[in-house]
Design a protein around this motif. Structure first.
Motif, PDB file in Angstrom:
ATOM      1  N   GLY A  16       0.786  -1.232   0.000  1.00 33.37           N
ATOM      2  CA  GLY A  16       0.000   0.000   0.000  1.00 33.37           C
ATOM      3  C   GLY A  16       0.811   1.272   0.000  1.00 33.37           C
ATOM      4  O   GLY A  16       0.328   2.333   0.400  1.00 33.37           O
ATOM      5  N   GLU A 130      10.601  -3.532  13.075  1.00 35.81           N
ATOM      6  CA  GLU A 130      10.061  -2.179  13.219  1.00 35.81           C
ATOM      7  C   GLU A 130      11.166  -1.273  13.745  1.00 35.81           C
ATOM      8  O   GLU A 130      12.005  -1.721  14.548  1.00 35.81           O
ATOM      9  CB  GLU A 130       8.889  -2.184  14.205  1.00 35.81           C
ATOM     10  N   GLY A 189       5.981   1.798   5.182  1.00 31.33           N
ATOM     11  CA  GLY A 189       5.045   2.124   6.275  1.00 31.33           C
ATOM     12  C   GLY A 189       3.582   2.184   5.891  1.00 31.33           C
ATOM     13  O   GLY A 189       2.790   1.544   6.548  1.00 31.33           O
ATOM     14  N   PRO A 190       3.216   2.901   4.849  1.00 34.54           N
ATOM     15  CA  PRO A 190       3.975   3.765   3.954  1.00 34.54           C
ATOM     16  C   PRO A 190       4.689   4.900   4.701  1.00 34.54           C
ATOM     17  O   PRO A 190       4.125   5.475   5.627  1.00 34.54           O
ATOM     18  CB  PRO A 190       2.921   4.340   3.010  1.00 34.54           C
ATOM     19  N   VAL A 193       3.011   8.273   4.968  1.00 33.99           N
ATOM     20  CA  VAL A 193       1.716   8.167   5.635  1.00 33.99           C
ATOM     21  C   VAL A 193       1.910   8.122   7.145  1.00 33.99           C
ATOM     22  O   VAL A 193       1.232   8.806   7.900  1.00 33.99           O
ATOM     23  CB  VAL A 193       0.958   6.915   5.152  1.00 33.99           C
ATOM     24  N   ARG A 194       2.875   7.346   7.567  1.00 37.21           N
ATOM     25  CA  ARG A 194       3.074   7.151   9.013  1.00 37.21           C
ATOM     26  C   ARG A 194       3.902   8.260   9.641  1.00 37.21           C
ATOM     27  O   ARG A 194       3.979   8.344  10.861  1.00 37.21           O
ATOM     28  CB  ARG A 194       3.729   5.791   9.267  1.00 37.21           C
ATOM     29  N   GLY A 225      -1.889   8.746  14.786  1.00 39.26           N
ATOM     30  CA  GLY A 225      -1.309   7.437  14.484  1.00 39.26           C
ATOM     31  C   GLY A 225       0.194   7.430  14.694  1.00 39.26           C
ATOM     32  O   GLY A 225       0.753   6.473  15.245  1.00 39.26           O
ATOM     33  N   SER A 228       0.936   7.516  18.572  1.00 36.74           N
ATOM     34  CA  SER A 228       0.690   6.263  19.285  1.00 36.74           C
ATOM     35  C   SER A 228       1.698   5.189  18.880  1.00 36.74           C
ATOM     36  O   SER A 228       2.169   4.415  19.723  1.00 36.74           O
ATOM     37  CB  SER A 228      -0.753   5.784  19.063  1.00 36.74           C
ATOM     38  N   THR A 232       4.464   3.434  21.361  1.00 38.04           N
ATOM     39  CA  THR A 232       4.518   1.978  21.509  1.00 38.04           C
ATOM     40  C   THR A 232       5.921   1.448  21.256  1.00 38.04           C
ATOM     41  O   THR A 232       6.429   0.600  22.007  1.00 38.04           O
ATOM     42  CB  THR A 232       3.518   1.305  20.543  1.00 38.04           C
TER      43      THR A 232
END
Lengths: 240, 70
Positions: A16, A130, A189-190, A193-194, A225, A228, A232
């Motif tokens: 994506g 990640e 990630g995209p 986007v992230r 997003g 968060s 995390t």
């Protein structure tokens, strides 16, 4: 008019990542900029005059080799663009396209465009992790994932310092490559986007000025997003 | 489908993507915390409930269903 040249979007379509193009278009348009997206297919000859961003998205290892063969005809155009300060972003496996060569574990080797002083290898194993990364050239902390069978031997200036590698797959504290205004990272990630700050950075570079604050709902969700996910990852890293 | 409840770590990312797909913001209920998501589900859902989860995350949802034998 802002012109983005988007290379082989159908062939290099993975996880994506095309959504990054949607975000670029929306962020610029919402800020009052006119945007032209030139979607290049493998049969097109790249024309980079007037280009404000050359964006090459990630593809699978198999499609990447086809892309490398197809892009060979455009080597002089892309090299000239990059050497003259053109802005370019390559994410995920696309980074290998600017290497000198891409060798495959089967024994085949494909020429890359040789923009970067590095070589890529497709190995018979997949790595996933990640990340949190930082860069002197980019704002803030960048988050994303690497999911690939490609490794690099590089003498190029790294783009990122690795701050957290959740699965410890890189074994070195650096990632990516940067030369002039050409940015390459294996992160996906995209990516844009992230990472809203990266989105704004590339938009500002294209426009020549900072964009006004974005009040659109999608941007509010994008910021939430990012916050968060970063929290995390930091918790996982033991940083907080 | 009158409401879409979105939960988990990537809840906000999914919400942004649904907006791009044309889903109005007032149809979205975004609850990254799964316990808060389930509370909203039991409080607001009417009729059939359709669920989409990442396959590895499905148990996080199913074990929170009332009466679930998990």
């Amino acid at each position: 008019m802002i012109k983005i040249v988007y290379v082989y979007g159908a062939l290099l379509s993975q996880y994506g990542e095309y959504a990054a193009l949607k975000y670029l278009e929306a962020r610029l348009s919402d800020s009052g900029e006119s945007v032209e997206i030139a979607r290049m297919t493998p049969s097109d000859n790249l024309e980079l005059s007037g280009c404000d961003l050359l964006y090459i998205p990630p593809g699978t290892e198999r499609s990447l080799l086809e892309a490398a063969e197809r892009l060979a005809k455009d080597k002089s155009e892309i090299t000239s663009y990059c050497e003259n300060g053109g802005l370019a972003l390559l994410t995920g496996n696309a980074s290998a396209l600017f290497a000198r060569s891409i060798s495959h574990f089967s024994g085949d080797t494909t020429d890359g465009l040789g923009i970067f002083d590095m070589d890529a290898s497709v190995i018979d194993a997949r790595r996933y992790s990640e990340f949190i990364m930082t860069s002197d050239r980019l704002p803030g902390e960048t988050i994303g994932a690497i999911n690939t069978s490609i490794e690099f031997e590089s003498a190029e200036m790294p783009l990122f310092d690795v701050r957290f590698d959740a699965a410890n797959i890189l074994h070195i504290p650096f990632e990516g490559a940067v030369r002039g205004n050409v940015f390459a990272t294996q992160l996906i990630g995209p990516l844009l986007v992230r990472n809203p700050a990266l989105l704004d950075y590339f938009c500002a570079e294209m426009c020549g000025h900072e964009l006004p604050a974005c009040s659109e709902d999608w941007h509010r969700y994008a910021l939430a997003g990012y916050s968060s996910a970063l929290a995390t990852l930091k918790k996982e890293s033991g940083a907080v | 489908i009158k409401r879409i409840l979105i939960g988990g770590l990537f809840a906000n990312d999914v919400a942004a993507r649904l907006l791009f797909a044309g889903v109005p913001d007032n149809r979205l209920i975004v609850k990254p915390n799964l316990d808060e998501l389930m509370a909203a589900l039991y409080e607001q859902a009417v009729g059939n409930i359709y669920t989409l989860t990442c396959f590895t995350d499905a148990p996080k949802f199913t074990k929170r269903l009332k009466g679930a034998a998990v």
